[in-house]
Design an enzyme around this catalytic site. Structure first.
Site, mmCIF file in Angstrom:
data_model
loop_
_atom_site.group_PDB
_atom_site.id
_atom_site.type_symbol
_atom_site.label_atom_id
_atom_site.label_comp_id
_atom_site.label_asym_id
_atom_site.label_seq_id
_atom_site.Cartn_x
_atom_site.Cartn_y
_atom_site.Cartn_z
ATOM 1 N N ARG A 150 3.776 6.230 1.724
ATOM 2 C CA ARG A 150 4.115 7.658 1.789
ATOM 3 C C ARG A 150 3.430 8.421 0.663
ATOM 4 O O ARG A 150 3.936 9.425 0.170
ATOM 5 C CB ARG A 150 5.628 7.860 1.722
ATOM 6 C CG ARG A 150 6.286 7.306 0.462
ATOM 7 C CD ARG A 150 7.709 7.794 0.351
ATOM 8 N NE ARG A 150 8.367 7.242 -0.822
ATOM 9 C CZ ARG A 150 9.530 7.681 -1.302
ATOM 10 N NH1 ARG A 150 10.138 8.680 -0.713
ATOM 11 N NH2 ARG A 150 10.084 7.119 -2.349
ATOM 12 N N ASP A 163 7.090 4.579 -10.725
ATOM 13 C CA ASP A 163 8.126 4.452 -9.694
ATOM 14 C C ASP A 163 9.523 4.638 -10.273
ATOM 15 O O ASP A 163 10.095 3.725 -10.862
ATOM 16 C CB ASP A 163 8.042 3.109 -8.957
ATOM 17 C CG ASP A 163 8.805 3.170 -7.630
ATOM 18 O OD1 ASP A 163 9.860 3.821 -7.592
ATOM 19 O OD2 ASP A 163 8.347 2.573 -6.645
ATOM 20 N N GLY A 185 0.804 -1.217 0.000
ATOM 21 C CA GLY A 185 0.000 0.000 0.000
ATOM 22 C C GLY A 185 0.832 1.259 0.000
ATOM 23 O O GLY A 185 2.058 1.232 0.093
ATOM 24 N N ASP A 200 8.128 7.272 8.113
ATOM 25 C CA ASP A 200 7.618 8.627 8.371
ATOM 26 C C ASP A 200 6.702 9.144 7.272
ATOM 27 O O ASP A 200 6.090 10.201 7.421
ATOM 28 C CB ASP A 200 8.776 9.600 8.614
ATOM 29 C CG ASP A 200 9.751 9.680 7.449
ATOM 30 O OD1 ASP A 200 9.392 9.280 6.316
ATOM 31 O OD2 ASP A 200 10.895 10.162 7.660
ATOM 32 N N ARG A 241 -2.414 -1.405 -10.120
ATOM 33 C CA ARG A 241 -1.194 -2.183 -10.331
ATOM 34 C C ARG A 241 -1.534 -3.672 -10.337
ATOM 35 O O ARG A 241 -2.605 -4.080 -9.889
ATOM 36 C CB ARG A 241 -0.196 -1.904 -9.203
ATOM 37 C CG ARG A 241 -0.028 -0.426 -8.848
ATOM 38 C CD ARG A 241 0.384 -0.267 -7.384
ATOM 39 N NE ARG A 241 0.334 1.127 -6.964
ATOM 40 C CZ ARG A 241 1.397 1.926 -6.877
ATOM 41 N NH1 ARG A 241 2.590 1.461 -7.179
ATOM 42 N NH2 ARG A 241 1.273 3.167 -6.495
ATOM 43 N N ASP A 275 4.075 -4.640 -7.561
ATOM 44 C CA ASP A 275 3.363 -3.423 -7.163
ATOM 45 C C ASP A 275 3.828 -2.218 -7.977
ATOM 46 O O ASP A 275 3.266 -1.122 -7.825
ATOM 47 C CB ASP A 275 3.527 -3.154 -5.662
ATOM 48 C CG ASP A 275 4.976 -3.064 -5.237
ATOM 49 O OD1 ASP A 275 5.697 -4.069 -5.369
ATOM 50 O OD2 ASP A 275 5.393 -1.992 -4.760
#
Length: 450
Positions: A58, A227, A55, A90, A148, A217
């Site tokens: 970020r 990506d 998933g 984060d 995806r 993914d």
């Protein structure tokens, strides 16, 4: 940095995006009226290992933008903060990796290859802790969708066949509407994705693009490149080239990309099995038959692309043409010729000057037989110039631009963007942008940026 032309394509006002509300939108601090942002769930095989729940750790899907022609585009943020899928991370991003995606995706788009596109990279002023403390940034990117192979794997792993069916129906409507015209619509969807990915990977191979992280993914249902973490372009042509710092076994090496794409598509086929036939054995047989379309489709796309790069589109289909085309990439590998420079300078040889292309290899005599047979086929030099880029984001130039940008100097990045977004036009004074990396540059390593 904002891509004004892309903003206008989407029907967005660049001046508004540069204003206070626009900037807040681009970093996820302003949610448009009627939008419901979501972090998308998906699973995936990462370096061959199964992860049932990945998933957007970020990233955030803000919503859809309808362009003036009625087309729909996802507006997706990267680095906007933690999500339910952050897994202890984060959720942030640093300036350098986000600018890399902006730069390389812009170049890939300019090369005519389907891709997600970067609308903007916005510095947040927030420090991001990685190996060192870096400047934070948020990337806003657009795509026809972010579905995806891993999305289908996630749905299939739930065991809810109706969920997989609804997802497949959405993918058909969004990306492959012709599949709805067939009685076996879900097999048609699978075959449409196979065709799209065969074409995409062939285009990567033709320009020497190494994706670097072809996990399931990171394979889109639409056939768009997604990506841009450890991606890079070849200098010397070598099928074993690996740039990613974490690809220790070379799974995603340049020469492995077609086989990996086929492997990923097999995982999509597995996810769709319940929709192909109620009888699992028959469903598997249908899936295997459909997957058999990948290799011939890929070879067809690669061969057609090589013919164009060699100026032989009008040369007929005889054995002499077939041999010259088939030998081209092995010749580059044997001589370790610069991938981009070789094809670009080959047009000079078609015009009668072989010296520029011979200068790219240590042993020019290795080209003798092939060059003679190729020139005898009367290649079209002007056509070659239209498909062989003079400029790609050379790795040493990318690093130079990103290093300067992280220190606040965007000029090198702007200059590099100028040439790679108009890659087929050779310009005086820009010679260094067409040259391979200097000898002292060393072995290049890229990082995913997380």
């Amino acid at each position: 940095m904002l891509d004004d032309a892309l903003a206008r394509e989407l029907g967005l006002d660049p001046d508004w995006l540069r204003g206070e509300d626009g900037v807040r939108l681009l970093v996820g601090a302003l949610v448009p009226e009627g939008a419901t942002p979501v972090a998308q769930a998906y699973a995936g095989h990462q370096f061959g290992g199964w992860s049932p729940r990945l998933g957007d750790g970020r990233a955030l899907l803000l919503g859809e933008v309808e362009d003036p022609a009625g087309g729909l585009h996802d507006l997706h943020l990267k680095g906007s903060g933690r999500t339910p899928f952050s897994r202890g991370g984060d959720g942030l991003a640093a300036v350098g990796p986000m600018l890399r995606e902006l730069l390389v995706s812009a170049a890939v788009h300019a090369l005519g290859i389907p891709t997600t596109r970067a609308l903007a990279v916005t510095a947040t002023g927030r420090p991001v802790q990685r190996e060192t403390v870096q400047r934070g940034a948020v990337l806003a990117r657009v795509a026809s969708s972010h579905l995806r192979v891993g999305t289908f794997q996630y749905a299939a792993a739930s065991g809810d066949v109706d969920l997989t069916r609804r997802l497949a129906d959405h993918a058909i409507a969004r990306h492959h509407p012709a599949a709805a015209e067939r009685e076996d619509r879900y097999r048609a969807l699978l075959e449409a994705v196979i065709a799209a990915q065969a074409s995409l990977v062939a285009r990567w191979m033709l320009v020497g693009f190494v994706h670097g992280v072809m996990n399931t993914d990171n394979m889109t249902i639409s056939g768009e490149t997604i990506d841009y973490g450890p991606c890079a372009f070849l200098d010397a042509h070598d099928p074993a080239t690996v740039f990613s710092s974490i690809d220790e076994r070379g799974r995603y090496a340049y020469g492995n990309q077609p086989a990996v794409a086929e492997w990923d598509l097999a995982r999509l086929a597995e996810s769709l099995l319940p929709l192909l036939d109620d009888d699992q054995e028959q469903a598997v047989a249908l899936a295997v038959e459909s997957l058999g379309q990948f290799a011939p489709r890929y070879e067809e796309e690669l061969t057609a692309g090589l013919r164009a790069k060699l100026g032989l589109e009008a040369a007929g289909d005889g054995p002499a043409v077939a041999a010259v085309v088939a030998e081209a990439l092995p010749l580059l590998a044997a001589t370790r010729a610069d991938h981009t420079g070789f094809f670009r300078r080959l047009a000079d040889a078609a015009r009668g000057d072989e010296e520029p292309v011979r200068a790219l290899v240590e042993d020019p005599s290795a080209l003798d037989g092939w060059l003679g047979r190729w020139r005898a086929l009367a290649p079209d030099a002007a056509a070659m110039d239209r498909v062989n880029p003079c400029y790609v984001p050379r790795n040493h130039l990318v690093e130079e631009a990103l290093t300067a940008a992280t220190l606040g100097d965007l000029d090198p990045l702007h200059r590099l963007l100028e040439v790679v977004t108009d890659p087929f036009v050779e310009r005086p004074g820009r010679e260094r942008y067409a040259e391979p990396a200097p000898e002292g540059f060393g072995r290049y390593r890229t990082f995913c940026g997380t």
